[in-house]
Design an enzyme around this catalytic site. Structure first.
Site, PDB file in Angstrom:
ATOM      1  NE  ARG A  52      58.067  35.372   4.117  1.00 42.28           N
ATOM      2  CZ  ARG A  52      58.576  36.021   5.431  1.00 42.28           C
ATOM      3  NH1 ARG A  52      57.730  34.597   6.694  1.00 42.28           N
ATOM      4  NH2 ARG A  52      56.875  36.737   5.525  1.00 42.28           N
ATOM      5  CE  LYS A 112      53.124  39.171   6.317  1.00 41.18           C
ATOM      6  NZ  LYS A 112      53.620  38.803   7.801  1.00 41.18           N
ATOM      7  CE1 TYR A 131      52.901  32.588  10.190  1.00 42.89           C
ATOM      8  CE2 TYR A 131      53.351  33.103   8.337  1.00 42.89           C
ATOM      9  CZ  TYR A 131      53.989  32.398   9.463  1.00 42.89           C
ATOM     10  OH  TYR A 131      54.394  31.775   9.960  1.00 42.89           O
ATOM     11  CG  HIS A 133      49.812  38.232  11.102  1.00 44.38           C
ATOM     12  ND1 HIS A 133      49.695  38.616  12.556  1.00 44.38           N
ATOM     13  CD2 HIS A 133      50.826  38.140  10.261  1.00 44.38           C
ATOM     14  CE1 HIS A 133      51.634  37.131  12.332  1.00 44.38           C
ATOM     15  NE2 HIS A 133      51.082  37.353  11.131  1.00 44.38           N
ATOM     16  CD  GLU A 155      48.101  35.097  11.933  1.00 41.64           C
ATOM     17  OE1 GLU A 155      48.264  34.220  11.112  1.00 41.64           O
ATOM     18  OE2 GLU A 155      46.449  35.573  11.110  1.00 41.64           O
ATOM     19  CG  ASP A 307      53.379  40.717  13.273  1.00 39.80           C
ATOM     20  OD1 ASP A 307      53.084  41.272  14.032  1.00 39.80           O
ATOM     21  OD2 ASP A 307      53.726  39.163  12.441  1.00 39.80           O
TER      22      ASP A 307
HETATM   23  N1  NAD Z   1      57.726  41.188  11.685  1.00 40.79           N
HETATM   24  C1  NAD Z   1      57.863  40.288  11.460  1.00 40.79           C
HETATM   25  O1  NAD Z   1      58.097  39.884  10.795  1.00 40.79           O
HETATM   26  C2  NAD Z   1      57.791  38.905  12.152  1.00 40.79           C
HETATM   27  C3  NAD Z   1      58.173  37.461  11.847  1.00 40.79           C
HETATM   28  C4  NAD Z   1      57.792  36.700  12.955  1.00 40.79           C
HETATM   29  C5  NAD Z   1      56.624  37.086  14.037  1.00 40.79           C
HETATM   30  N2  NAD Z   1      55.937  37.840  14.423  1.00 40.79           N
HETATM   31  C6  NAD Z   1      55.622  38.714  15.577  1.00 40.79           C
HETATM   32  O2  NAD Z   1      55.962  38.844  16.567  1.00 40.79           O
HETATM   33  C7  NAD Z   1      55.636  39.101  17.236  1.00 40.79           C
HETATM   34  C8  NAD Z   1      55.837  37.255  18.877  1.00 40.79           C
HETATM   35  O3  NAD Z   1      55.627  37.033  18.406  1.00 40.79           O
HETATM   36  P1  NAD Z   1      56.693  35.664  19.052  1.00 40.79           P
HETATM   37  O4  NAD Z   1      56.151  34.069  18.055  1.00 40.79           O
HETATM   38  O5  NAD Z   1      57.494  35.693  19.813  1.00 40.79           O
HETATM   39  O6  NAD Z   1      55.096  35.518  19.943  1.00 40.79           O
HETATM   40  P2  NAD Z   1      55.447  34.718  21.752  1.00 40.79           P
HETATM   41  O7  NAD Z   1      53.839  33.986  21.743  1.00 40.79           O
HETATM   42  O8  NAD Z   1      56.467  33.949  21.066  1.00 40.79           O
HETATM   43  O9  NAD Z   1      55.941  35.663  22.448  1.00 40.79           O
HETATM   44  C9  NAD Z   1      55.248  36.553  23.165  1.00 40.79           C
HETATM   45  C10 NAD Z   1      55.277  37.198  24.291  1.00 40.79           C
HETATM   46  O10 NAD Z   1      55.021  37.961  24.591  1.00 40.79           O
HETATM   47  C11 NAD Z   1      54.521  38.368  26.113  1.00 40.79           C
HETATM   48  N3  NAD Z   1      54.050  38.767  26.540  1.00 40.79           N
HETATM   49  C12 NAD Z   1      52.412  39.254  26.292  1.00 40.79           C
HETATM   50  N4  NAD Z   1      51.969  40.068  26.733  1.00 40.79           N
HETATM   51  C13 NAD Z   1      53.297  40.998  27.233  1.00 40.79           C
HETATM   52  C14 NAD Z   1      53.318  41.843  27.916  1.00 40.79           C
HETATM   53  N5  NAD Z   1      51.893  43.051  28.358  1.00 40.79           N
HETATM   54  N6  NAD Z   1      54.617  42.983  28.581  1.00 40.79           N
HETATM   55  C15 NAD Z   1      55.132  42.058  28.154  1.00 40.79           C
HETATM   56  N7  NAD Z   1      55.203  40.444  27.219  1.00 40.79           N
HETATM   57  C16 NAD Z   1      54.377  40.413  27.411  1.00 40.79           C
HETATM   58  C17 NAD Z   1      54.253  36.301  26.529  1.00 40.79           C
HETATM   59  O11 NAD Z   1      54.239  36.346  27.178  1.00 40.79           O
HETATM   60  C18 NAD Z   1      55.526  35.944  25.227  1.00 40.79           C
HETATM   61  O12 NAD Z   1      56.158  35.136  26.338  1.00 40.79           O
HETATM   62  C19 NAD Z   1      53.782  37.938  16.813  1.00 40.79           C
HETATM   63  O13 NAD Z   1      52.963  39.368  17.178  1.00 40.79           O
HETATM   64  C20 NAD Z   1      54.547  37.536  15.889  1.00 40.79           C
HETATM   65  O14 NAD Z   1      52.924  37.971  14.709  1.00 40.79           O
HETATM   66  C21 NAD Z   1      56.597  39.363  13.330  1.00 40.79           C
END
Ligand code: NAD
Length: 405
Positions: A52, A112, A131, A133, A155, A307
């Site tokens: 990206r 990143k 981003y 993190h 984020e 992340d």
């Molecule tokens: N690996 C990657 O490439 C990548 C890419 C994009 C996002 N992410 C990461 O993915 C993660 C999720 O992002 P998102 O945008 O979906 O977040 P989001 O805020 O939309 O959703 C997170 C959900 O987790 C729930 N939650 C919180 N504590 C909880 C628990 N104890 N049990 C169950 N559910 C719980 C919340 O209620 C919420 O609905 C973040 O860490 C984000 O940075 C990673």
């Protein structure tokens, strides 16, 4: 230039107030000694298989139209299908070296977090818009504090309704991708147990469990339901569970996320997807090694939340080059920059949402932009050698000093 009081006094928000760009006097001198209000630098990403880029053609045009100068590292856009010539046609200048971009730019726009080889290129008062993190990253945080960078993290920019507009598109990509990737690792030839998620008539379907029913979890569920899997989503937010129950119309099982439900569901799962988020904070470890040991051999874990440290105890960050490892016979996929390999979709989706705040930072400077916009204020993570985001400070045991606006 950010310290230049003249610049701050004459700060403005043309794109948001409708002020005509032609009415703007270019009255501050920048790193190049030229007349642009701010120099925006876009380095090429160096994280493994990160294709990206921080700005697309329309973004360059928008900054240039507002009187800024845009410097792009040579070939920074190639992974997303954008050539140097295309950038030049939009008014950008292409520079051969990353160091030159960092040296000259008042604001670095990236995707990143900076990697160790980039730390020394950052300098005091430079704006870093990307981003970050930081909660699970003490070394990176220290580097940003030592260099007194003004770090605005995509984020944690948060609207009043709690949503995270700059995380949404990448979570959509990562969520959809998690099911796609997980399904392929369930193939026997890829080390998996040989389960087709949709099954076939007369044979059981595969079972997908998703921890966290937010943006990425919902998108993972859409794909899994589409493939015909048996899907369970766990979340702690009852309103979210209600919403998921409504939109999936009985095609997913929603469960409140507590230790009993997690303990019962995980061992019966073929594909476990971690998608929880507590904004800005380290992810809670909801699944222990013990629970993973009760899964069938050849099952698959995809921890999207890696992340933020991961929500599954056995996870550690991997890369697109070596994306998986095995623990207790279970395949783990834990790549922190999943969208990096779907770069053409992801770059445009990302820059659709980052540009608005990037322009505010460039037009007003961090201080005025944060004073004017509460969502952007929440994006400020490090400022003048201090952690300016409470949750990050708490997780890293560092002093918290918010910017006074
Ligand atoms: N690996 C990657 O490439 C990548 C890419 C994009 C996002 N992410 C990461 O993915 C993660 C999720 O992002 P998102 O945008 O979906 O977040 P989001 O805020 O939309 O959703 C997170 C959900 O987790 C729930 N939650 C919180 N504590 C909880 C628990 N104890 N049990 C169950 N559910 C719980 C919340 O209620 C919420 O609905 C973040 O860490 C984000 O940075 C990673």
């Amino acid at each position: 230039m950010q310290n230049n009081p003249e610049f701050l006094n004459k700060s403005r928000v043309p794109s948001l107030t409708g002020e005509s760009p032609s009415s703007i006097k270019h009255d501050s001198r920048n790193q190049l000694g030229g007349e642009s209000l701010m120099i925006i630098g876009v380095p090429k990403e160096i994280k493994t298989s990160e294709n990206r880029v921080g700005l697309v053609e329309s973004g360059v045009k928008a900054f240039v139209r507002e009187g800024h100068k845009v410097l792009i590292e040579k070939d920074a856009g190639v992974g997303s299908g954008i050539t140097n010539t295309q950038y030049e046609k939009c008014g950008a200048t292409i520079l051969d070296s990353k160091k030159e971009v960092y040296d000259k730019a008042d604001m670095i726009v990236k995707v990143k977090e900076p990697l160790p080889e980039e730390y020394s290129m950052l300098r005091e008062n430079q704006i870093l818009y990307t981003y970050l993190h930081l909660a699970p990253e003490p070394v990176l945080t220290k580097a940003l504090l030592d260099r007194k960078v003004k770090g605005v993290a995509y984020e944690t920019i948060q609207l009043e309704d709690g949503s995270l507009p700059l995380l949404v598109p990448m979570s959509e990509v990562a969520g959809r991708m998690s099911t796609q990737v997980g399904a392929s690792y369930l193939q026997r030839d890829r080390g998996g147990k040989g389960i087709l998620l949709g099954g076939v008539p007369g044979v059981k379907r595969g079972r997908v469990t998703i921890l966290g029913g937010g943006i990425s979890g919902t998108n993972a569920a859409k794909m899994a339901v589409g493939l015909g899997a048996q899907v369970t989503i766990l979340d702690i937010n009852p309103k979210r569970l209600e919403y998921l129950d409504d939109i999936f119309g009985g095609k997913v099982q929603t469960l409140f996320s507590n230790i009993t439900n997690i303990e019962q569901t995980v061992p019966e799962t073929d594909l476990l997807i971690g998608a929880v988020l507590v904004p800005g904070a380290k992810a809670p470890h909801l699944v222990t090694r013990e629970m993973i040991s009760h899964m069938e051999k050849g099952s698959v874990v995809v921890d999207i939340a890696v992340d933020q440290g991961g929500c599954i105890e056995t996870c550690r960050p991997t890369s697109h080059k070596e994306p998986t490892f095995e623990v207790e016979g279970v395949i783990h996929y834990c790549v922190p920059n999943m969208p990096g390999v779907f770069s053409r979709t992801s770059t445009y989706a990302l820059t659709n949402v980052t540009l608005k705040y990037g322009l505010m930072l460039a037009n007003m400077g961090v201080e005025d932009a944060c004073a004017k916009d509460k969502a952007l204020y929440k994006g400020l993570n490090v400022y003048n050698g201090f952690v300016a985001y409470e949750q990050v400070a708490r997780d890293l045991g560092l002093p918290y000093k918010p910017l006074k606006v």
